[in-house]
Write an enzyme that holds these catalytic residues in place. Structure first.
Site, PDB file in Angstrom:
ATOM      1  N   ARG A 194       9.516 -13.524  -7.997  1.00  0.00           N
ATOM      2  CA  ARG A 194       8.899 -14.916  -7.736  1.00  0.00           C
ATOM      3  C   ARG A 194       7.796 -15.338  -8.540  1.00  0.00           C
ATOM      4  O   ARG A 194       7.701 -16.461  -8.971  1.00  0.00           O
ATOM      5  CB  ARG A 194       8.727 -15.227  -6.147  1.00  0.00           C
ATOM      6  CG  ARG A 194       8.570 -16.668  -5.735  1.00  0.00           C
ATOM      7  CD  ARG A 194       8.337 -16.774  -4.125  1.00  0.00           C
ATOM      8  NE  ARG A 194       7.415 -15.970  -3.740  1.00  0.00           N
ATOM      9  CZ  ARG A 194       7.167 -15.765  -2.295  1.00  0.00           C
ATOM     10  NH1 ARG A 194       8.022 -16.130  -1.508  1.00  0.00           N
ATOM     11  NH2 ARG A 194       6.132 -14.970  -1.795  1.00  0.00           N
ATOM     12  N   LYS A 297       4.877 -20.474  -5.929  1.00  0.00           N
ATOM     13  CA  LYS A 297       3.558 -20.430  -5.093  1.00  0.00           C
ATOM     14  C   LYS A 297       2.383 -20.972  -5.824  1.00  0.00           C
ATOM     15  O   LYS A 297       1.570 -20.189  -6.342  1.00  0.00           O
ATOM     16  CB  LYS A 297       3.317 -18.952  -4.661  1.00  0.00           C
ATOM     17  CG  LYS A 297       4.382 -18.919  -3.206  1.00  0.00           C
ATOM     18  CD  LYS A 297       3.931 -17.521  -2.654  1.00  0.00           C
ATOM     19  CE  LYS A 297       2.829 -17.157  -1.882  1.00  0.00           C
ATOM     20  NZ  LYS A 297       2.697 -17.871  -0.482  1.00  0.00           N
ATOM     21  N   GLU A 335       9.731 -27.080   5.904  1.00  0.00           N
ATOM     22  CA  GLU A 335       8.979 -25.997   5.754  1.00  0.00           C
ATOM     23  C   GLU A 335       7.849 -26.219   7.064  1.00  0.00           C
ATOM     24  O   GLU A 335       7.603 -27.278   7.485  1.00  0.00           O
ATOM     25  CB  GLU A 335       8.105 -25.570   4.603  1.00  0.00           C
ATOM     26  CG  GLU A 335       9.106 -25.231   3.377  1.00  0.00           C
ATOM     27  CD  GLU A 335       8.487 -24.314   2.355  1.00  0.00           C
ATOM     28  OE1 GLU A 335       7.895 -23.391   2.900  1.00  0.00           O
ATOM     29  OE2 GLU A 335       8.440 -24.514   1.272  1.00  0.00           O
TER      30      GLU A 335
HETATM   31  N1  PLP Z   1       6.611 -21.035   2.393  1.00  0.00           N
HETATM   32  C1  PLP Z   1       5.437 -21.535   1.784  1.00  0.00           C
HETATM   33  C2  PLP Z   1       4.972 -22.571   1.421  1.00  0.00           C
HETATM   34  C3  PLP Z   1       4.491 -20.168   1.810  1.00  0.00           C
HETATM   35  O1  PLP Z   1       3.449 -20.480   1.332  1.00  0.00           O
HETATM   36  C4  PLP Z   1       5.087 -18.854   2.243  1.00  0.00           C
HETATM   37  C5  PLP Z   1       4.206 -17.957   2.224  1.00  0.00           C
HETATM   38  O2  PLP Z   1       4.309 -17.073   1.254  1.00  0.00           O
HETATM   39  C6  PLP Z   1       6.447 -18.897   2.599  1.00  0.00           C
HETATM   40  C7  PLP Z   1       6.922 -20.081   2.856  1.00  0.00           C
HETATM   41  C8  PLP Z   1       7.020 -17.450   3.124  1.00  0.00           C
HETATM   42  O3  PLP Z   1       7.375 -16.886   2.161  1.00  0.00           O
HETATM   43  P1  PLP Z   1       7.094 -15.280   2.266  1.00  0.00           P
HETATM   44  O4  PLP Z   1       8.119 -15.101   3.306  1.00  0.00           O
HETATM   45  O5  PLP Z   1       7.630 -14.733   0.930  1.00  0.00           O
HETATM   46  O6  PLP Z   1       5.796 -14.909   2.289  1.00  0.00           O
HETATM   47  C1  COI Z   2       1.980 -15.678   2.802  1.00  0.00           C
HETATM   48  O1  COI Z   2       2.704 -15.547   3.740  1.00  0.00           O
HETATM   49  O2  COI Z   2       1.794 -14.549   2.259  1.00  0.00           O
HETATM   50  C2  COI Z   2       1.250 -16.798   2.360  1.00  0.00           C
HETATM   51  O3  COI Z   2       1.009 -16.964   1.164  1.00  0.00           O
HETATM   52  C3  COI Z   2       0.474 -17.655   3.539  1.00  0.00           C
HETATM   53  C4  COI Z   2      -0.962 -18.180   3.046  1.00  0.00           C
HETATM   54  C5  COI Z   2      -0.762 -19.492   2.129  1.00  0.00           C
HETATM   55  C6  COI Z   2      -1.684 -17.858   3.741  1.00  0.00           C
END
Ligand code: PLP
Ligand code: COI
Length: 480
Positions: A194, A297, A335
């Site tokens: 990612r 991200k 989201e």
């Molecule tokens: N959506 C957003 C905007 C996020 O910042 C995150 C955090 O990482 C997620 C979803 C969840 O992603 P992940 O499960 O890879 O941490």
């Molecule tokens: C994560 O779940 O790793 C995120 O990036 C959330 C964060 C913005 C606190």
């Protein structure tokens, strides 16, 4: 200006200093310090200094500016070094004679951590990784003395592209001491992939997966004493981030990118862990739109969300986060703040299905989201990707539960959703505001998989092939 990476004085316990000094006009002046540092200075302590350009010098502590006292690296760390001979003796004598220094060092080094009471925040960090790559050759390299540095302030060019034009991305991953006694990360290869997509989108050098994982490993090992033991309800959150560090004034990609990784032990993202949260539907702002960067991200996605969350909490103090809707006029759920959304639907035949919004480029493809989809399928639930209109959810007919997922959020049940309609607020509660059993089941299973707790009750209905796949593909062993 010479950047001093590290000054170590070996004592009992050893403590470290970081600082910068200017070499121009002979001896530099101290600008910032601490009581303990002052004391050492006044006693004329010398220390060994490692400079950016590879030199090692013997310098009086008086000669530092921007000096601060910090915990040295864990003794296991491979960049630890010690001063010796008379410097060491003098420092040790001083440490014995001046309990204030010892007390300070001990507080930093040995204060027991209340693992169960940690907030989700930057709590402690001993060591970090820094690496750079030049554009366009894109070769990622650690500094001269290897990957790991003591945790310290970073020097950054005031015209670095990230500071002005937001050329920066970040990742979040969790590392655990597993039930098998190993140090494991959860799906770090997926974070690397990612991050590569994000780097491409923001014109930065993508970081090869092996390089990133090696750097994560170094960070984790450098912070070993801060790793929560198995089963204490805390985890180690590792935060890699990449940014355009080279200077530019025009809106152009930086010619140098920097990777930095730090780590901190953390507690739950939402207070109470599995306690259901309340969300507010955000009706004015949108998080993303087609063609923008909601699917990576990028740090710039998060700054605008701060005011939105602040205002939501001001209006409704019980609200933990907001639900973002689509920007296509159809008001579909996208989201939940920094987490992905799932709804639990009861079909007409009574069967349970999990539904989640489609990934159409505006939503971050979460790694936890993907894990939950695969886990739910392995449990035999029907899992569908479809548009979820907010009106359908607010009617509360077929939707019997909801939760959000993320590395930080893990699986957080949603107890209530509030939606403002003019001056009125409409509410819907799920499962009487308590955790839906399916969300709970998935939570216990996911958290057991993350820590190699193979005999956990929560995993007993999963097919062996699925567990084998998890062992092979999701659990990444950093250290046996
Ligand atoms: N959506 C957003 C905007 C996020 O910042 C995150 C955090 O990482 C997620 C979803 C969840 O992603 P992940 O499960 O890879 O941490
Ligand atoms: C994560 O779940 O790793 C995120 O990036 C959330 C964060 C913005 C606190």
């Amino acid at each position: 200006m010479i950047n001093v990476r590290r000054v170590d004085i070996h004592g009992v316990p050893f403590i470290g200093f970081r600082g910068t000094f200017s070499s121009k006009k002979g001896l530099p002046r101290l600008e910032e310090d601490l009581i303990a540092v002052n004391l050492m200075k006044s006693k004329g302590v010398y220390a060994k200094v490692f400079t950016d350009d590879g030199r090692v010098a013997r310098v009086r502590l008086n000669d530092f500016k921007h000096m601060s006292l910090l915990p040295s690296l864990h003794p296991d760390s491979f960049t630890q070094s010690f001063v010796s001979g008379s410097i060491l003796k003098k420092a040790e004598r001083l440490l014995e004679n001046y309990p204030i220094i010892l007390a300070r060092a001990q507080k930093m080094q040995e204060a027991p951590i209340n693992w169960g009471g940690l907030p989700f925040d930057f709590n402690f960090c001993d060591a970090m990784v820094v690496a750079t790559a030049d554009y366009p050759n894109g070769k990622w390299e650690f500094g001269e003395r290897g990957a790991l540095y003591p945790f310290e302030q970073m020097n950054i060019h005031p015209s670095a592209v990230v500071l002005h034009y937001g050329q920066g991305i970040f990742e979040g991953m969790k590392v655990f001491y597993s039930k098998q006694g190993r140090l494991v990360a959860f799906r770090p290869q997926d974070n690397a992939a990612r991050m590569q997509r994000g780097a491409e989108r923001l014109c930065m050098n993508p970081i090869p997966t092996d390089f990133l994982i090696e750097a994560v490993k170094a960070t984790v090992i450098g912070n070993k004493r801060l790793l929560p033991p198995y089963g204490v309800g805390a985890s180690m959150y590792v935060r890699p981030f990449e940014f355009g560090s080279g200077p530019k004034l025009g809106v152009k990609p930086a010619a140098e990118d920097t990777l930095c990784i730090f780590a901190s032990p953390v507690g739950p993202y939402f207070k109470g862990g599995l306690t259901p949260i309340t969300l507010l539907v955000e009706s004015n702002s949108r998080r993303s739109a087609h063609g923008i960067v909601g699917n990576i991200k990028a740090g710039g996605n998060y700054a605008p969300s701060m005011l939105v969350a602040k205002e939501a909490k001001k209006q409704h103090p019980e609200v933990s986060e907001v639900i973002y809707l689509s920007s296509d006029g159809q008001n579909k759920i996208e989201e939940v703040g920094a987490a992905n959304f799932f709804a639990i639907e009861e079909e007409s035949d009574g069967r349970i299905a999990l539904i989640r919004p489609r990934l159409t480029g505006t939503i971050l493809p979460g790694i936890t989201r993907d894990s939950v989809i695969k886990l739910a399928k392995a449990f035999g639930y029907s899992v569908m990707e479809k548009d979820i209109a907010i009106e359908t959810v607010m009617r509360g007919e077929t939707i019997v539960g909801a939760f959000c997922t993320g590395t930080a959020a893990v699986i957080s049940p949603i107890g209530k959703i509030i939606m403002e309609n003019g001056s009125e607020a409409k509410e819907v509660s799920f499962n009487g505001g308590t955790v839906h059993p399916v969300a709970e089941k998935l939570y216990h299973a996911l958290t057991a998989l993350q820590v190699e707790d193979w005999d956990n009750e929560a995993l007993k209905d999963l097919p062996k092939e699925f567990i084998d796949e998890v062992k092979k593909e999701w659990v990444y062993v950093l250290e046996e």
